[in-house]
Design an enzyme around this catalytic site. Structure first.
Site, PDB file in Angstrom:
ATOM      1  N   LYS A  24      49.997  51.410  42.882  1.00 41.19           N
ATOM      2  CA  LYS A  24      48.981  52.284  43.500  1.00 41.19           C
ATOM      3  C   LYS A  24      49.000  52.110  45.022  1.00 41.19           C
ATOM      4  O   LYS A  24      48.870  53.079  45.763  1.00 41.19           O
ATOM      5  CB  LYS A  24      47.611  51.938  42.900  1.00 41.19           C
ATOM      6  CG  LYS A  24      46.521  52.908  43.217  1.00 41.19           C
ATOM      7  CD  LYS A  24      45.435  52.967  42.148  1.00 41.19           C
ATOM      8  CE  LYS A  24      44.745  51.667  41.831  1.00 41.19           C
ATOM      9  NZ  LYS A  24      43.680  51.842  40.815  1.00 41.19           N
TER      10      LYS A  24
ATOM     11  N   GLU B 230      27.491  52.192  47.581  1.00 39.42           N
ATOM     12  CA  GLU B 230      27.885  53.282  46.667  1.00 39.42           C
ATOM     13  C   GLU B 230      26.632  53.954  46.118  1.00 39.42           C
ATOM     14  O   GLU B 230      25.656  53.276  45.770  1.00 39.42           O
ATOM     15  CB  GLU B 230      28.709  52.701  45.509  1.00 39.42           C
ATOM     16  CG  GLU B 230      29.167  53.780  44.537  1.00 39.42           C
ATOM     17  CD  GLU B 230      30.116  53.227  43.479  1.00 39.42           C
ATOM     18  OE1 GLU B 230      31.172  52.698  43.840  1.00 39.42           O
ATOM     19  OE2 GLU B 230      29.756  53.344  42.294  1.00 39.42           O
TER      20      GLU B 230
HETATM   21  P1  FAD Z   1      44.464  53.373  37.114  1.00 38.73           P
HETATM   22  O1  FAD Z   1      44.738  52.704  38.394  1.00 38.73           O
HETATM   23  O2  FAD Z   1      45.296  54.555  36.736  1.00 38.73           O
HETATM   24  O3  FAD Z   1      44.558  52.276  35.961  1.00 38.73           O
HETATM   25  C1  FAD Z   1      44.145  52.578  34.636  1.00 38.73           C
HETATM   26  C2  FAD Z   1      44.921  51.717  33.638  1.00 38.73           C
HETATM   27  O4  FAD Z   1      46.297  52.122  33.620  1.00 38.73           O
HETATM   28  C3  FAD Z   1      44.941  50.227  33.995  1.00 38.73           C
HETATM   29  O5  FAD Z   1      44.901  49.493  32.799  1.00 38.73           O
HETATM   30  C4  FAD Z   1      46.273  50.044  34.706  1.00 38.73           C
HETATM   31  O6  FAD Z   1      46.768  48.716  34.589  1.00 38.73           O
HETATM   32  C5  FAD Z   1      47.149  51.043  33.947  1.00 38.73           C
HETATM   33  N1  FAD Z   1      48.243  51.600  34.778  1.00 38.73           N
HETATM   34  C6  FAD Z   1      48.145  52.063  36.041  1.00 38.73           C
HETATM   35  N2  FAD Z   1      49.338  52.530  36.476  1.00 38.73           N
HETATM   36  C7  FAD Z   1      50.215  52.344  35.452  1.00 38.73           C
HETATM   37  C8  FAD Z   1      51.592  52.615  35.276  1.00 38.73           C
HETATM   38  N3  FAD Z   1      52.336  53.175  36.250  1.00 38.73           N
HETATM   39  N4  FAD Z   1      52.165  52.285  34.074  1.00 38.73           N
HETATM   40  C9  FAD Z   1      51.448  51.717  33.075  1.00 38.73           C
HETATM   41  N5  FAD Z   1      50.126  51.454  33.201  1.00 38.73           N
HETATM   42  C10 FAD Z   1      49.517  51.755  34.362  1.00 38.73           C
HETATM   43  N6  FAD Z   1      34.909  56.590  37.255  1.00 38.73           N
HETATM   44  C11 FAD Z   1      34.441  57.871  37.417  1.00 38.73           C
HETATM   45  O7  FAD Z   1      34.538  58.664  36.459  1.00 38.73           O
HETATM   46  N7  FAD Z   1      33.850  58.285  38.579  1.00 38.73           N
HETATM   47  C12 FAD Z   1      33.729  57.454  39.656  1.00 38.73           C
HETATM   48  O8  FAD Z   1      33.200  57.860  40.690  1.00 38.73           O
HETATM   49  C13 FAD Z   1      34.208  56.117  39.548  1.00 38.73           C
HETATM   50  N8  FAD Z   1      34.126  55.243  40.579  1.00 38.73           N
HETATM   51  C14 FAD Z   1      34.649  53.969  40.468  1.00 38.73           C
HETATM   52  C15 FAD Z   1      34.594  53.101  41.583  1.00 38.73           C
HETATM   53  C16 FAD Z   1      35.126  51.817  41.492  1.00 38.73           C
HETATM   54  C17 FAD Z   1      35.066  50.907  42.720  1.00 38.73           C
HETATM   55  C18 FAD Z   1      35.701  51.367  40.272  1.00 38.73           C
HETATM   56  C19 FAD Z   1      36.245  49.965  40.161  1.00 38.73           C
HETATM   57  C20 FAD Z   1      35.751  52.214  39.167  1.00 38.73           C
HETATM   58  C21 FAD Z   1      35.247  53.520  39.250  1.00 38.73           C
HETATM   59  N9  FAD Z   1      35.299  54.428  38.182  1.00 38.73           N
HETATM   60  C22 FAD Z   1      34.808  55.707  38.300  1.00 38.73           C
HETATM   61  C23 FAD Z   1      35.840  53.985  36.868  1.00 38.73           C
HETATM   62  C24 FAD Z   1      37.357  54.287  36.707  1.00 38.73           C
HETATM   63  O9  FAD Z   1      37.561  55.679  36.646  1.00 38.73           O
HETATM   64  C25 FAD Z   1      37.807  53.612  35.401  1.00 38.73           C
HETATM   65  O10 FAD Z   1      37.740  52.218  35.513  1.00 38.73           O
HETATM   66  C26 FAD Z   1      39.154  54.060  34.845  1.00 38.73           C
HETATM   67  O11 FAD Z   1      39.242  53.590  33.497  1.00 38.73           O
HETATM   68  C27 FAD Z   1      40.383  53.535  35.595  1.00 38.73           C
HETATM   69  O12 FAD Z   1      40.514  54.145  36.802  1.00 38.73           O
HETATM   70  P2  FAD Z   1      41.630  53.607  37.858  1.00 38.73           P
HETATM   71  O13 FAD Z   1      41.580  54.542  38.986  1.00 38.73           O
HETATM   72  O14 FAD Z   1      41.442  52.174  38.132  1.00 38.73           O
HETATM   73  O15 FAD Z   1      42.943  53.855  36.978  1.00 38.73           O
END
Ligand code: FAD
Length: 286
Positions: free
Chosen positions: A164, A17
């Site tokens: 997801k 990354e």
């Molecule tokens: P989600 O999958 O939407 O989850 C977020 C929260 O919501 C979790 O607590 C989950 O349990 C909850 N949730 C999900 N779906 C539901 C539902 N249907 N009902 C109720 N609750 C739900 N951030 C950046 O800004 N730029 C990047 O390039 C970036 N790259 C990343 C790469 C990796 C490998 C990782 C692990 C993280 C990265 N992040 C990045 C950080 C990420 O944006 C944050 O961790 C963010 O807070 C959560 O993103 P997510 O896509 O996991 O969210």
């Protein structure tokens, strides 16, 4: 080529990354990093998308495109949704397609209480299904071996992770962790929950003290005693701290590969020296 095709081979995938240069730096600074990283021939390189980033100042697409065109390495573009509208996402998807980028890591993005979120997407799963219905993209998602910071429990987070995957995520990349037992526990629970897609373990070599303080406050990874002792012992010896951080990451990776992990996603912090040392140590094991 799609990232999921890589996992059809009987070996451990090794991906990197990188992040785009800060607004104050020129985009050129990334090319020195990419020169060094491309020599290591990773399976793919993913490019982060600035938190709260907007479509016009993001360098993600340009860099992901150059990784494929100039260096011949498969790339994936990260894309966040809470600060984007559907119209913004349509614009970005079109741009990615034009540049031949077919792999996207779909994310919600962190929420900054100072900036109101847009209304079109609440969770990453909504972005995943939106992308899947708007073009020919392979979509990956993020996962959290110790649970996402906002989730009530690891089990709740895994239930949401399953949504997801059901929405179309074909591959997962994990948040960084320093204790492999968290990853193994998460993996077992995820598989029991019916999540069958390949899951790459996110490993970050910690090579200076400010990095660890920033990372832990941002992602909440717990620090094993063994790791904290190492940090304390070498905190005033930058070279020793760097080498200890590299050795720690290698030790984690060797254990993960021995336990049959699908892949290792190395958070390179744009540092080809560190990635090179780790690559040299583990390449023959993949
Ligand atoms: P989600 O999958 O939407 O989850 C977020 C929260 O919501 C979790 O607590 C989950 O349990 C909850 N949730 C999900 N779906 C539901 C539902 N249907 N009902 C109720 N609750 C739900 N951030 C950046 O800004 N730029 C990047 O390039 C970036 N790259 C990343 C790469 C990796 C490998 C990782 C692990 C993280 C990265 N992040 C990045 C950080 C990420 O944006 C944050 O961790 C963010 O807070 C959560 O993103 P997510 O896509 O996991 O969210």
């Amino acid at each position: 080529m799609y990232i999921s095709d890589l996992f059809k081979k009987d070996r451990t995938i090794f991906s990197f990354e990188v992040f785009p240069p800060k607004k104050t730096s020129s985009i050129e600074t990334i090319y020195e990093t990419l020169e060094g990283l491309s020599d290591l021939k990773p399976d793919f390189i993913s490019v982060t998308y600035g938190a709260g980033g907007n479509r016009s100042d993001s360098k993600t697409c340009q860099i992901a495109s150059d990784i494929q065109e100039k260096y011949g390495i498969l790339s994936a573009a990260h894309l966040t949704c809470v600060y984007n509208t559907k119209e913004d996402i349509d614009f970005i998807l079109k741009e990615l397609k034009t540049h031949g980028i077919h792999n996207i890591l779909a994310l919600r993005g962190d929420i900054n209480p100072e900036f109101p979120v847009k209304k079109d997407f609440k969770y990453a799963s909504e972005l995943v299904s939106y992308i899947k219905s708007h073009g020919d993209f392979h979509v990956s998602g993020a996962c959290y071996p110790e649970g996402h910071g906002e989730a009530e429990s690891l089990i709740d987070d895994i239930k949401n992770l399953r949504k997801k995957v059901e929405a179309g995520a074909e591959h997962l990349m994990s948040q960084l962790f320093f204790d492999n037992s968290h990853f193994y526990d998460f993996l077992e629970k995820a598989r029991i929950a019916g999540i069958e897609v390949p899951i790459e373990a996110g490993i970050m070599p910690v090579v200076n003290k400010s990095q660890i303080e920033r990372m832990v406050s941002m992602c909440g990874a717990s620090l094993p005693v063994k790791f904290s002792k190492m940090m304390q012992k070498y905190e005033h010896q930058p070279e020793a701290l760097r080498d200890a951080g590299i050795a720690y990451a290698i030790d984690q990776i060797v254990d993960l590969i021995s336990n049959g992990v699908d892949g290792i996603h190395l958070y390179t912090m744009n540092n080809p020296y560190v990635a090179g040392k780790i690559n040299d140590a583990v390449r023959s094991l993949l």
